[in-house]
Design a protein around this motif. Sequence first.
Motif, short mmCIF file in Angstrom:
data_model
loop_
_atom_site.label_atom_id
_atom_site.label_comp_id
_atom_site.label_asym_id
_atom_site.label_seq_id
_atom_site.Cartn_x
_atom_site.Cartn_y
_atom_site.Cartn_z
N GLY A 1 0.78 -1.23 0.00
CA GLY A 1 0.00 0.00 0.00
C GLY A 1 0.82 1.29 0.00
N PRO A 2 1.77 1.42 0.91
CA PRO A 2 2.51 2.67 1.00
C PRO A 2 3.25 3.04 -0.27
N PHE A 3 3.56 2.04 -1.14
CA PHE A 3 4.23 2.40 -2.39
C PHE A 3 3.26 3.06 -3.36
N ILE A 4 2.01 2.63 -3.27
CA ILE A 4 1.00 3.19 -4.17
C ILE A 4 0.47 4.52 -3.63
N LEU A 5 0.25 4.55 -2.31
CA LEU A 5 -0.29 5.74 -1.67
C LEU A 5 0.70 6.22 -0.62
N PRO A 6 1.78 6.88 -1.04
CA PRO A 6 2.81 7.24 -0.06
C PRO A 6 2.34 8.35 0.88
N PHE A 7 2.99 8.38 2.02
CA PHE A 7 2.63 9.38 3.02
C PHE A 7 3.79 10.34 3.22
N ILE B 1 1.01 18.68 2.27
CA ILE B 1 -0.38 18.83 2.65
C ILE B 1 -1.23 18.52 1.42
N PRO B 2 -2.23 17.65 1.58
CA PRO B 2 -3.03 17.31 0.40
C PRO B 2 -3.78 18.53 -0.13
N TYR B 3 -3.89 18.59 -1.45
CA TYR B 3 -4.69 19.64 -2.06
C TYR B 3 -5.99 19.04 -2.55
N GLY C 1 -17.16 11.98 2.71
CA GLY C 1 -17.35 10.56 2.95
C GLY C 1 -16.76 9.71 1.85
N PRO C 2 -16.87 8.40 2.00
CA PRO C 2 -16.34 7.48 0.99
C PRO C 2 -16.89 7.81 -0.39
N MET C 3 -16.01 7.82 -1.35
CA MET C 3 -16.43 8.06 -2.74
C MET C 3 -15.44 7.35 -3.65
N LEU C 4 -15.60 7.52 -4.94
CA LEU C 4 -14.84 6.71 -5.87
C LEU C 4 -13.33 6.87 -5.71
N GLY C 5 -12.86 8.10 -5.75
CA GLY C 5 -11.41 8.31 -5.66
C GLY C 5 -10.87 8.05 -4.27
N HIS C 6 -11.71 8.22 -3.27
CA HIS C 6 -11.29 8.04 -1.88
C HIS C 6 -12.25 7.08 -1.18
N PRO C 7 -12.03 5.77 -1.39
CA PRO C 7 -13.03 4.80 -0.90
C PRO C 7 -13.24 4.85 0.61
N PHE C 8 -12.26 5.32 1.36
CA PHE C 8 -12.43 5.41 2.81
C PHE C 8 -12.75 6.84 3.25
N GLY C 9 -12.94 7.73 2.30
CA GLY C 9 -13.27 9.11 2.65
C GLY C 9 -12.04 9.95 2.97
N GLU C 10 -12.33 11.16 3.43
CA GLU C 10 -11.24 12.08 3.79
C GLU C 10 -11.40 12.48 5.25
N THR C 11 -10.29 12.84 5.88
CA THR C 11 -10.38 13.30 7.26
C THR C 11 -10.94 14.71 7.27
N ALA C 12 -11.41 15.11 8.44
CA ALA C 12 -11.81 16.51 8.57
C ALA C 12 -10.54 17.38 8.57
N ARG C 13 -10.74 18.69 8.51
CA ARG C 13 -9.66 19.67 8.51
C ARG C 13 -8.74 19.55 7.29
N LEU C 14 -7.62 18.77 7.38
CA LEU C 14 -6.65 18.76 6.28
C LEU C 14 -7.09 17.90 5.10
N GLN C 15 -8.13 17.14 5.27
CA GLN C 15 -8.66 16.29 4.19
C GLN C 15 -7.65 15.29 3.66
N TRP C 16 -6.95 14.60 4.59
CA TRP C 16 -6.09 13.49 4.17
C TRP C 16 -6.97 12.37 3.65
N ASP C 17 -6.44 11.60 2.72
CA ASP C 17 -7.15 10.41 2.25
C ASP C 17 -7.04 9.31 3.33
N VAL C 18 -8.18 8.85 3.83
CA VAL C 18 -8.15 7.90 4.95
C VAL C 18 -7.53 6.57 4.52
N LEU C 19 -7.78 6.13 3.29
CA LEU C 19 -7.18 4.88 2.82
C LEU C 19 -5.66 4.97 2.86
N MET C 20 -5.15 6.13 2.43
CA MET C 20 -3.71 6.33 2.44
C MET C 20 -3.19 6.25 3.88
#
Lengths: 327, 355, 376
Positions: free
Chosen positions: A75-81, A86-88, A98-117
């Motif tokens: 995972g970390p090779f595909i979705l590095p941290f 800061i994510p844009y 919430g969960p959607m196509l590009g971000h199946p686990f959704g985004e966090t509040a505030r900085l909007q990190w990808d939860v799957l990542m």
Amino acid sequence: MDERKDAPVTPAVGESGQDAYIRAEVEELEASPDYDVALESLGQWELAWRRFRKHRMAIVGSALFFTMVLAGVVGPFILPFDLYTIPYPDVIDSFGRGPMLGHPFGETARLQWDVLMLVVNGTRLSLLIGVLASIIATVIGALVGGIAGYFGGLVDTILMRIVDSLLTLPLLFVVLVFTKFLGSGNWLSVTIIFGLFGWLGIARLVRAILLSLREEDYVDAARAAGVGNFRIIFRHLMPNALSPIIVATTLSVAGVIIGEAFVSFLGFGVGPETPTLGNILSGSQDTIINGNWWWAFFPGAAIVVIVLGINFMGDGLRDALDPRAKI
Amino acid sequence: MTTDLDPGAHALRAGVGDVLLDVRDLRTHFKVMDGLVKAVDGVSFSIRRGGRLALVGESGCGKSVTALTIMRLIDQPPGLIAGGEIMFNGRDLLKLSDQEIRKIRGGQIAMIFQEPMTSLNPVLTVGAQLTEAILLHQETDKKGARRIAQTALEDVGVADAKRRLDQYPHELSGGMRQRVMIAMALSCNPALIIADEPTTALDVTIQRQILELIKDIQTRTGAALLLITHDLGVVAETVDDVAVMYAGRVVETGSVEEVLLHPRHPYTRGLLESIPSQGKRGKPLSVIKGMVPNPFRMPPGCKFQPRCPYQWGECATGEAPLISLGEGISSRCLLHDPRFRDRLAAYDTPMGDPA
Amino acid sequence: MIGFIVRRLIGIIPTLFFSSLLIYSILLTAPGGPEVRFAQNPKVTTAQIDAFRARWGLDQPIPIQYCRWIGVCNTRTGTKQLADDPVGGLASLFISPQGVPNFLPSGLGGGDNGVLHGDFGYSSTNGQPVVSVIGGRIAATAILGGVALVVWIALALFSGVIAAVNRYGKADTIITIFNYVGFSFPTFWLGLMLILLFAGTLNWLPSGGMWDVREVPIFGTDEYTQLLRERPVFVLLDLARHLVLPVITLVFVNIAGDSRFVRAAMIDALGQDYVRTARAKGVAERRVIVGHALRNALLPVVTNVALELPFLFTGAIVTETIFSWPGMGRAYIEAVSEYDYTVLMGILVVTALIVVLANLLADIVYAIVDPRISYG
């Protein structure tokens, strides 16, 4: 007796409850000494592997666990941290989406990190911390327990008094103080702290086994042949304790992962620059009440899957390696 | 004396009024790993009121399972009562509801087990365990039950019975505990007492006392006795009739004198010959060759055939029914089949004329 | 029996002594020290830190610090005096103002300082005596833990017995899976999920706290007691509403071990000869299970439960944090955050004491319930 062992175990025809019963009976029979004798030629590890393979829960557990390992490794090779990138997000929504196509686990509040990542990167470190800390704990525990059990007497009394005293202090309490006061938030130091305080159970286990083994004749024989004490402990006696040690170590990985997650969730453990399944959850509590469930749900679910996998596997290992152990 | 015992099941109808327990073609099987273990496979015998019958055989022959089946104490699963009838006082025990069988258990049929050390509940007092059965089966209150329990203990020769009631099993010796078990069995005046190897776990000196006690109790109360044992010495001293079991079947029945002095079946004969005795001093002790058959690979014909010194071709394929030889004597051996009369003549023992 | 208990009580003294030493050394090894909380504050000068250290006695040799904390030495002798007169000063450390050994109870003329005399010092964050800090929190923890304990033991017994009686059957499989899943849940995450569901989405229950701050005064205050007396149903219902989620959390995660334990003990008991004897007597199956098998299976279970008692206090640390329950666990977390050493040590000592006493209780209970054990 010999045709029996290779024959596939097919339960007699009957309703499913009956089948489950027979299957359980089969497992018990296999665990019985007679069956061992029949399979003696197979060797201990091969035998254990056969039992493990037939253990349905153990296979399910291994599948869960190794799926998560795969996610944590690949995972970390595909979705590095990178904390400093800061994510844009394409859509600004400080509540997180919430969960959607590009971000199946959704985004966090505030900085909007990808939860799957966050989850795949957190899984990698959580697993690493769990395994490393458990290995450290096992080494210390085997050493202390081995010395106490083999030498007995005063050495044993003193060591076990220390262990008993340490057991009066809840592990989590002690670890909290250290992780907080060390202050660095470095994942390696958190790992070492968990390792340094997690060996008590294994020490007791090893001691109990060695206490009973040291009376065996082959120990006297080895001693008479001039074999050194430490060689006797680690070459002659410890292999006998290997099965319970493996089981205990496996299960302790689960314990460390949960413990670390909690400590880091509180913000006392591993710092945010290295994501673990615990620290990526800190902050999620504030927004959960407003309906941002995905941030807290997915990392926690990852912990449950890993820990459930390990517990199933540990149980299967216990049955496979140490069939006479109870519960 | 022994004419009223006739396990050749159907010939028995005549004496039904006198028969207390009549087991017919009982089959108790266990489902295990590799299939079915036919622990009891067609067992028939009967006991008249006040009669004494021993079920004899090696361990694993199904005699204890038979006893537990009569009490309906077989766990199902893995147990499976595949067939047969257990007529007790004219009712088929296998057809009773759970509640009805519970009334019989302990009330009309009592059982004494092999292991007095583990058969009593360690956390309950002797008194509590005795009164439990009494309260279940007799019309009395707690005080009355305690009185009955005390009397029962006194009856089985327990000194200081009143104090014993308040003791825990671990405070009693093995022999004493077996006396408590016997007291428990007789406290409800059962019509049948089943004693499953009641002396096996005890010291030799205690064994005799307990055996005497069981006999004594049996004569005094008039209860019938089903004694399960592997010890032919015990059989000779205790019972009137014998049923010998092998591999889940009754292979021979008869009065104790007939069976022990003139064994019909080759298996019984082998058993008797393997007992050391004064007469055989100096001679090598004979043993039955081979082993009890693997329950999964029973011989297709006579179950004793692989070990039988008298076997011939027919035995490997055909199995004899229990052949009645008159006077309550019967044998499950092809030698007694009228077709093989000539062979029987060569069977070199002084035996009663089968005709 | 009394002799047995007294002997066991004496036996725990060395363990407690070791524990106190460990607590002290652990906090000593942890880097920083009580003054570490000033480290980030540029306004605090070195001189001020030194003054702080002197005021708390941190400038003295560590053995003496420990000795005073534990209550064997007293605080009369200062650093200066020690430097001037090492021998006399050192000796005077151990003698109370009344001239007897300091460790004796105050009533006998011993000192009044240190853990031995119930003096845990003062919180370095708010200056309150540590005893009252802990005392104020321990009741809240005991309420939460006690309710959870009752629920979880009842459920563990019930599910364990059901599973054992239906061994390998459907009920057993369901209970086993449930146990494994519960066992694998991180407590804090389960708490979060419950808050999400019941406090957030469904809005049935409060998300945290121990009382409704709009309606009920602070727990433990006189006002709270007064309201409890005036409107007991209202206050207790309010408390119950706040208890639901934390209790579910504690029970769900912790029931697994006990349920498995009861199951194993019951399976063991059900296979014993005396169970067959009971059945042979004509005893009904329900009574065989409860009166004979469970009666025996309870012996190991009771011991196990006694050994778990401390967990009510330590396990609460997670639940209390998630549900803002004002108990000892949260006090501990707060003390860790604030580097409040005296409170930390106080809580650790109380915990160690609870653990040791629970072990003792387990032994005593076992000796009482098992007639085969003699405590000669």
